[in-house]
Write an enzyme that holds these catalytic residues in place. Sequence first.
Site, short mmCIF file in Angstrom:
data_model
loop_
_atom_site.label_atom_id
_atom_site.label_comp_id
_atom_site.label_asym_id
_atom_site.label_seq_id
_atom_site.Cartn_x
_atom_site.Cartn_y
_atom_site.Cartn_z
N GLU A 137 0.84 -1.21 0.00
CA GLU A 137 0.00 0.00 0.00
C GLU A 137 0.87 1.25 0.00
O GLU A 137 0.80 2.11 0.89
CB GLU A 137 -0.97 0.01 1.17
N ASP A 166 17.53 26.83 4.89
CA ASP A 166 17.32 25.39 4.90
C ASP A 166 18.69 24.72 4.78
O ASP A 166 19.50 25.10 3.92
CB ASP A 166 16.41 24.97 3.75
N GLY A 216 9.50 22.67 11.64
CA GLY A 216 8.16 22.77 11.10
C GLY A 216 7.20 21.79 11.73
O GLY A 216 7.56 20.66 12.06
N GLY A 252 -4.06 24.26 11.88
CA GLY A 252 -4.35 25.07 13.05
C GLY A 252 -3.17 25.48 13.89
O GLY A 252 -3.33 26.26 14.84
N LYS A 253 -1.97 25.02 13.58
CA LYS A 253 -0.80 25.40 14.37
C LYS A 253 -0.42 26.84 14.06
O LYS A 253 -0.38 27.25 12.89
CB LYS A 253 0.38 24.47 14.07
N PRO A 254 -0.11 27.66 15.07
CA PRO A 254 0.27 29.05 14.80
C PRO A 254 1.61 29.14 14.09
O PRO A 254 2.48 28.28 14.27
CB PRO A 254 0.35 29.67 16.20
#
Length: 682
Positions: free
Chosen positions: A173, A401, A491, A496-498
């Site tokens: 899968e 990065d 990250g 919904g994470k600020p």
Amino acid sequence: MDLSEIQKAITKGLSALAAPTPMSLSSWAAEHFYLSAESSYVEQKWQAFPYQVAILDAMSNDDIEEVVFIKSARVGYTKMILAAMGYFAHHKRRNQAVWQPTDEDADDFVKTEVDTMLRDVAAMATVFPAFMQRSKDNTMRKKGFLGSTLHIRGGKAAKNYRRLSVDVIYLDELDGFDSDVEKEGSPVVLSRKRIEGATFPKQILGSTPKLKGFSLIEGRSEQAEQRFSFRVPCPHCGGEHVVRWGGKDKPFGFKWQGDDPGTVLHYCPLCGEGYSQADYLTVWRRGRWVSETGMWIDLDGRFRSPEGEVVRAPRSVSFWVWTAYSEMTPWSQIVREFLSAQAKAKKGDTSELKTFVNTTLGETWEEDVEKADHEQLKARAEPYALRTLPMGVLAVTAGIDVQDDRFEIVVWGWGEGEESWPVDYQVLAANPASEASWDQLDAYLKTTYPHASGQVLGIEAAAIDTGGHFTHQVYNFVRTRGGQRLYAVRGEPAAGKPIKGRATKQDINYKGVMVKRGVRLWHVGTDTAKDLLFGRLKLSTPEPGQSMPGFVHFSDQLPVAFYEQLTAEVRVIQRTPRGEEHRWVKRKSGARNEVLDCTVYAMFAAYCLDLHRYTKPMWDRLRERVAPRQGDLLSDPLPGAIEQLLAVPAEAPATDSSVPEASVPTAHDDNWLGDTDGWLGR
């Protein structure tokens, strides 16, 4: 004990080590494999469907390194890979590893499939003496056979792909896996590392496909040397053709009368005549696998050219089969499922139709997704030079990065209402394990940029990603750069994470020295930031000379790669333990998205400066510091606009009496920067 009995005992003891007569997987399965009651509709000895034989033999063909199987539900794939596991353990004595999408899936697979196979396939008793015993060779993660081992893992954690050296690997899968496992790469590449060095490496990938453009199994199929479909002779004209669903506007495929699924027939694309499932079952054993180039597979598993000559097997092959090919599912049931899904889709609920396309037709679902077009963004680029600051820029932040061989840096300028301009894009070749490379990055972060007003601005704040292989080097770099607003970030891709989340103290283990709670790690709500960014990318272009809150400008000096990476992800609906949620995922597996990541980190850095909370009077005051009405190219540099703003005396009058006194910054007002732990907090 006489000599003959001793010889018998020795022969029996060595029999497990004897080299068996070579045989294909389909032959081994026909002789040994058994369908267990717990995981099959009918408990019985295995009998392969016609389309399964060539796939099984491809799995056991040592010339084939990769077998890709795009399939619907109810076509017997799980049983096929179970048979392969038994075959490679019993017949070829090769080490194996199988990954399921999650650890929970792996546990269920062992309980319902692997353990029952080991119990019911009699041949396995000769190579698996630990069955039904409490042993280190019989666990949920490992089955130790005589001469080989089977490892079972979940695919979510990068650590589950390490410290294994095997000959055969399975990814079951595949479309249920993360496309980028903890930012270390695709599961296909990570697992393939485990067979490097094997004499006969084998990678077997199977999955029901999911979303068009994001399907890992579809991507692997497209890269296969030969892609095969199962063709059956028409009961009427004898012409070979693929059994397909068709459609209302197609002259071939499945058709029925009104809303009666029982009248369904499949119409041949060659002669146009319809035939029933009963007719199909009279000819399906004469079907054969034929590739797009005309190569085909005979009954003995040999590959033949379109002219019928035996040829060497391809290195990688792909097969596709869907529910209608199996005798286990009535065609009328397929139509019934479609009619139900279609009725819901007309009312706006496409979930059932999507499931039908994926799990019954074995095809990817094409869905409208939120995305940005890199060509459109490039077309609206403006004629301003990189590494210079247009008049509207009032503060500068950077996102960094860290890759194994480079630092990727994107610098953004911010204006009133968070109007933004990319002002620099750098890829610095580096070895993050080397101090010299970090010194190079440090020097870059001290770069200053000439402003259109005549002033010079530096980078006010920067955020650097701690993911990847150099976490502690990043921690040490941030810790030792006092006096700079430099933030170590990670990250959090969840709804919904600020954007500016919580900070936690982290230990640093650098060069064998442990620094307890030595650095702050900030959590960034990456999905929230991307939602905000992509909403801003849709804003209409303002009139020349006019400003627009939130609008994103672009320089005509930016390379194409910048736009491609900025738009490398799209917003889709994914199933999670909490239900369906919107997530940002890469358009294509392996696509680069460093510019997007760096932009998100630069947005976080801007939040650390509290720019998102600025009122009009605050922006006006900042503009007076950065772009005074009497600019002079020879004036003293302005290394930090926010630094200068902090130096304004506390009694300086506000330009708008409606602004509360608490909003007026002072040299001692750290909270002006939105950092309750002080502006050096990181």
